[in-house]
Each structure stands twice: as structure tokens, then as C-alpha cells.
Design a protein around this motif. Sequence first.
Motif, PDB file in Angstrom:
ATOM      1  N   HIS A 127       3.536   4.864  -4.277  1.00 12.97           N
ATOM      2  CA  HIS A 127       2.187   4.368  -3.066  1.00 12.97           C
ATOM      3  C   HIS A 127       2.811   3.223  -2.386  1.00 12.97           C
ATOM      4  O   HIS A 127       2.567   2.336  -2.491  1.00 12.97           O
ATOM      5  CB  HIS A 127       0.907   3.964  -3.933  1.00 12.97           C
ATOM      6  N   SER A 128       3.946   4.042  -1.351  1.00 13.47           N
ATOM      7  CA  SER A 128       4.508   3.054  -0.557  1.00 13.47           C
ATOM      8  C   SER A 128       4.992   3.748   0.787  1.00 13.47           C
ATOM      9  O   SER A 128       4.577   4.940   0.916  1.00 13.47           O
ATOM     10  CB  SER A 128       5.514   2.255  -1.163  1.00 13.47           C
ATOM     11  N   TYR A 129       5.782   3.350   1.447  1.00 13.61           N
ATOM     12  CA  TYR A 129       6.177   3.798   2.630  1.00 13.61           C
ATOM     13  C   TYR A 129       7.294   3.044   3.219  1.00 13.61           C
ATOM     14  O   TYR A 129       7.676   1.668   2.599  1.00 13.61           O
ATOM     15  CB  TYR A 129       5.164   3.485   3.771  1.00 13.61           C
ATOM     16  N   ASP A 130       8.396   3.457   4.144  1.00 11.78           N
ATOM     17  CA  ASP A 130       9.335   2.760   4.768  1.00 11.78           C
ATOM     18  C   ASP A 130       9.035   1.777   5.658  1.00 11.78           C
ATOM     19  O   ASP A 130       8.128   1.516   6.424  1.00 11.78           O
ATOM     20  CB  ASP A 130      10.155   3.780   5.290  1.00 11.78           C
TER      21      ASP A 130
ATOM     22  N   LEU B 263       1.945  14.562   4.448  1.00 10.41           N
ATOM     23  CA  LEU B 263       2.788  13.338   3.963  1.00 10.41           C
ATOM     24  C   LEU B 263       2.723  12.210   4.971  1.00 10.41           C
ATOM     25  O   LEU B 263       2.742  11.090   4.688  1.00 10.41           O
ATOM     26  CB  LEU B 263       3.984  13.970   3.591  1.00 10.41           C
ATOM     27  N   ALA B 264       3.023  12.744   6.341  1.00  6.12           N
ATOM     28  CA  ALA B 264       3.076  11.699   7.563  1.00  6.12           C
ATOM     29  C   ALA B 264       1.677  10.985   7.436  1.00  6.12           C
ATOM     30  O   ALA B 264       1.861   9.796   7.629  1.00  6.12           O
ATOM     31  CB  ALA B 264       3.388  12.623   8.761  1.00  6.12           C
ATOM     32  N   ASP B 265       0.663  12.043   7.239  1.00  9.48           N
ATOM     33  CA  ASP B 265      -0.583  11.259   7.528  1.00  9.48           C
ATOM     34  C   ASP B 265      -0.655  10.103   6.367  1.00  9.48           C
ATOM     35  O   ASP B 265      -1.251   8.874   6.470  1.00  9.48           O
ATOM     36  CB  ASP B 265      -1.757  12.125   7.266  1.00  9.48           C
ATOM     37  N   TYR B 266      -0.287  10.528   5.212  1.00 10.18           N
ATOM     38  CA  TYR B 266      -0.403   9.444   4.221  1.00 10.18           C
ATOM     39  C   TYR B 266       0.363   8.200   4.100  1.00 10.18           C
ATOM     40  O   TYR B 266      -0.134   7.068   4.070  1.00 10.18           O
ATOM     41  CB  TYR B 266       0.360  10.300   2.678  1.00 10.18           C
ATOM     42  N   PHE B 267       1.641   8.453   4.829  1.00 14.22           N
ATOM     43  CA  PHE B 267       2.594   7.000   5.344  1.00 14.22           C
ATOM     44  C   PHE B 267       1.780   6.351   6.249  1.00 14.22           C
ATOM     45  O   PHE B 267       1.766   4.993   6.037  1.00 14.22           O
ATOM     46  CB  PHE B 267       4.075   7.604   5.660  1.00 14.22           C
ATOM     47  N   MET B 268       1.260   7.087   7.048  1.00  9.51           N
ATOM     48  CA  MET B 268       0.260   6.210   8.227  1.00  9.51           C
ATOM     49  C   MET B 268      -0.730   5.571   7.564  1.00  9.51           C
ATOM     50  O   MET B 268      -1.091   4.309   7.776  1.00  9.51           O
ATOM     51  CB  MET B 268      -0.065   7.152   9.276  1.00  9.51           C
ATOM     52  N   ASN B 269      -1.684   6.143   6.908  1.00  8.14           N
ATOM     53  CA  ASN B 269      -2.871   5.716   6.047  1.00  8.14           C
ATOM     54  C   ASN B 269      -2.542   4.599   5.380  1.00  8.14           C
ATOM     55  O   ASN B 269      -3.312   3.831   5.244  1.00  8.14           O
ATOM     56  CB  ASN B 269      -3.770   6.992   5.648  1.00  8.14           C
ATOM     57  N   ILE B 270      -1.553   4.433   4.437  1.00  6.32           N
ATOM     58  CA  ILE B 270      -1.342   3.608   3.474  1.00  6.32           C
ATOM     59  C   ILE B 270      -0.641   2.106   4.081  1.00  6.32           C
ATOM     60  O   ILE B 270      -0.602   1.311   3.354  1.00  6.32           O
ATOM     61  CB  ILE B 270      -0.319   4.232   2.319  1.00  6.32           C
TER      62      ILE B 270
END
Length: 644
Positions: A183-186, A210-217
Motif C-alpha cells: 500500500h504505497s507509491y513512488d 492502478l494509476a488511479d490507486y497510486f493517485m488516491n493513496i
Amino acid sequence: MNVYMEEMNPQKITLRDGFWCNRNQLLSEVIIPYQWDTLNNRTEGVPLSHAVDNFRIAAKEMDGTPGGTIFQDSDVAKWIEAAAYSLMHHPNSELESSIDELVRLIGESQHSNGYVNTFYTAKGIEQRWTDLEMGHELYCAGHLIEASVAYYQATGKRKLMDIMVLYANLIAEEFGPEEGKLHSYDGHPEIELALYRLAEATEDSRYMDLADYFMNIRGSIKRDATGASDKEERKPRSRWLTPDYFLEQKPIREMTEVTGHSVRAMYLYAGVADQYRRTGDQTLWDTLLSLWDSLEQRSVYITGGIGSQSHGERFTIDYDLPPDRGYTETCASIGLIFWAWRMSLIDPDNRYADMIEKQMYNGALSGISLDGKAYFYVNPLEIKPKVAAFRQDMEHVLTHRAGWFDCACCPTNIARLFGSIGKYIYSSTDTSIYIHQFISSETEIVLGDELVSLRQETKYPWHEEILISCTMEHQKHFGLMLRKPRWCDAWTLEINGMPCTSYCLEKGYIHIDRMWNDGDTVQLKLEMTVKLIQADSRAQDYCGKVALMRGPLVYCLEEFDNGPQLQELIINSESNFELEEEILQSIPSIHILLDGYRETVRTDSLYEHMKKNERIKVRLKAIPYYQWGNRAKDQEMRVWNRFI
């Protein structure tokens, strides 16, 4: 309120004789070969790149350990993307073979689970995702994905895209909201832009999700005081490398002011625009508008440069825009083009296309020499070489362009910008064609059941006239939207040689709504007067000073023309400006001649009681800002000057 705009593939746009056609020719003949040699460590007198050798090492075809930065793979990716754009209009079998060999190496370096990264291949891929703040793994993956899509568009070859699809699938398996996933992002946004692009190319919505997930988290994970999260272990950060540096101080939808690392910020905001186009989430649009106003009104240089502090390569506070110590990274200007373009596609307002134009001719363009073989990482608005060479707080400022850098993100980035410049000229809806940039070019646009061909002929940005010709088989009713730049106070418009008054202005676009016939022409003339520009007095470095502009070009004074000690020069605001056409390194240019004074103060001691000083009349010469440093090295330069 917002309009769905069709973005055009650069392959569908042909540049004709003129400013950008010449630079695309330079890209094909000089820039791409020079960068390929440099990426292969074959250019003398510049830092070694290691970028291609790193893939050879990862593919077990060469011994050694990877060299360069932790994100060196991204240099290869951006070069492939630039080369792909070049191939669209300049077929080159030798170049294509070089790319294919590089694709083979990338494929050989890929792990069985799909993972591709030369640094962590050497370190051990069990260490993957352990430094998501600074490891740049997803950042590198994003650039490789973007390169794969561009190469597929240019050649129809899927091998690189297939490699990156496997990698994207691995990322989707290991990241996400589900239990057991990361549960993370770059720390450096980029993967988001690439995933949206991959989803469109493959017609697979999983990558958008997946892109939306990275943005939202982003911003929802609370890191401790050292910046650590999950299995990441970070050293204590300075006050400038806190969560806002990584754009994770709060969730995206709560952001209102630009902050943090300027390149990270631009890539993130471009991703927010992509997400809004996908979802229509009004809170995202409200965020984008707040962020844009923050940048445009309080945090951008007149050249379009952004990022006013070198430590952290970042934004600081409103109106803090020092001309000599600012960072103004080339990549940040390019990132702002990415964001502004996406804003244009959502809401066709000339302020977005104006910003793209500002970068194209100033902030980004100054990052490369006229011969295509030298680069600025940092683009100052004022330079005094001896001072810059000595002061620690200006060690980031080069006094001349360099052949390469240890951290060489900017050269390959500006190459891909040159190659894709055509995509920023036109867009369309079902009923309208927009012309955002005035560049000699040809394209075809489908409106309903009719194919409309457009041709632009212009010597912009040097000259005022733009001639647009329409070709179509049948009559067609549609709206033609021509940007009226905000720097332009007066213009004339003719259709088929006759004055046209049947138009309206919509958000800075001249809207001509009519029945069009084959052979119709539109002539737009944008008055280009020399203007003296002043800044808001809250930008303390510019009080009592002015900058010169003509059309979209910012001008500067350079020592080469005006002698040293440029701070002694004073512009006469009532000057009779003259234009001087010159050829600079085979490139047409217009310089500005103007009246001014030199006020030289020499005292017996360093400070003396004020007295009236003699001012000597001088004739000054200003050149386009992007051209400075091309005629001689280590020259003084100033954009902002005193005036009377």
C-alpha cells in the motif's frame, strides 16, 4: 463546463519549414546520434553515462556493476521515446536497428516475474520496493512504459511494449488496495502518466485503475519524522525534504498550493489531470484550478522556469523568485508543458496554451544549445560568472552549457519534447478544431464524416502572420478556434483575403463558426510590439526593474553585445526600439536595439555619501533569452534590468 478534446498523435502532424521543423531536423541529424554516443560512453570530455552498459550488465552480457544514478535507466527510456518520435517523420534504418538491439538488451535483463531495473538487479531484486521515496523504481518503469508506447506507435513493433506489459502486470500484482499487497507509491510521480498511456494503447483499463490507486493513496500514508514507511528505513530529513517535498503532505484532493520538488510536482499534477479526464471527479478539477492559480500567479518565472531553490530542487514560498540562484530546471519546464497540455484538453483556455508557448520558446528551450550538443540543467535569469563560480549557494548554476551531466535527466527529456512538439499544435472536438500553437505544419482531422486537412504557414515566432489553408471534399460547418495569446493586444483576421468580423472570443480563443469550403484560407496577424514587463512588487528581486518581451519571446542583455558589468545598464523606457534580423549559427533570429544608459559608480572607499552620478548614453542590444551563451562561454547575462 469542460470539453472533451481529442489529442493528436505526433505521427499525424507534419512540420514544415520553420522554427520547429529546423529543430526536429537537428533532433534527427545531431541530437539523437550525439546522445546515443554519450549513453554508450563514446563522447569525450563529458561524464560517463553508463546507461546502456547497465543493461548489458543486467543482461549478463558484460561484467561489472551499474554506474551512474539510481535512476539511470530513465535516460535510456527517454532517448528511445525521442528516437521513436524522430522515426515517425525521419525514417532511419540504422537508428531503428540501434533501438531494436537496445530493446533486446532490456528484454534479456528482464526477470522471469517481469521486473526490469538495472540498479536493483545488481543489488538483488528481493530489495525491490524497499526505497519507494528515493529509489525511483516506478519512475524508471514509467519512462520505459512511455518509451514502449511511442516506439509501438512509430514502428508497429510490440516487443518493448510486451516487455513493459509484463512489468506493469507485476506492479499490479504487488501494489493495490487488497490485503497482502504493498500500500504505497513512488516518491517521484511518473508511473501514473505511463499507466494511463499504456491503458489507452492496450485498451486495458486495469492500468488506469492502478494509476488511479497510486493517485488516491498519495498522502494517506503517514510517514514518521524520518520519512520511513512500512519496510522503508530513511535517514532524518532536512526541513526542505519533508513530506511536502514528495507531494505527500496531504491527499491530492486537499492540495491548494504548488509545493515540493518542482519536477515531481509537475508530473503529479499532470497525472491529476489525466485522472480527472478519466473520472470527471469535480474535486480533482477544483484542485487543479487552485494549483494552477498558485503557480501562475505566484510561483513561476517570466521565462516559465519553476523551482526557486536548489536544495530540494523545489518551490519555496510565494513570490520568492531570485533570478541568479533559482533552480529553474529544464525538466521542470518540460513537466509544466505536460501539465498545461492536459489542462488545455480539459478546458480550452488560452492561459494553458500560453504557458506551453512560454516554455517552448524560453524556459525549456534555453536548456539546449543551438548546435544541439550542450545543455543547461539549471536556467538562471541572471548570471555573473565569477560570482557563480565561487559562491557555494550558486554551485548549481553553470555559466555555460555542458556536454552532459552525471545526472542527465534533462538532455534526453528535451529531446523527447522536440520530437513530440507537433502534438501540442492541434486538438479537436466533434464540432471544432483548435489551433493552440502557431507552427508551420500540416495535419488531417476527422470531423464527423468529413476529413479536414489544415496547413499552417508562418515564420512565427519572429513574424506576425499566420496563414491557414483548409482542404476538404465537401462543405463542412465547424468552429475554428485560434488562440489569441495574452501578450497580443491587437490583431487582424481575414478569410479568403477579406476582413472578418464574424467571430467571438471564448477564453482567449478566436472562434470562427461558419460553413467552410475547400480552399478557404484564414490569415491571422498578431501584432508583435516590444514590451517592457514589470513584476508584482511582492517579487522583491524585480522592484524597479523591467524585462523585455516581443511576442512570446523573453529577451535578455548579454555581455557579448553590451560589455561587462551589466548591472550598470539602465533601459530608457521611452526608447525607439529597432529590430535587427540576424542569422545565429544558421538559425534566423531577431534582436532588439534600444536606448539606455550606463551609470558607473567608482568610489574611493567601498561606500560613500550619495551624490548625483553621471549616466552615459549607450545603445543596447537584447537577444532572445533562449539564445544566451551560444556565442561565447562564461558571459554575463540579465533578463531584468533597471529603467527610467
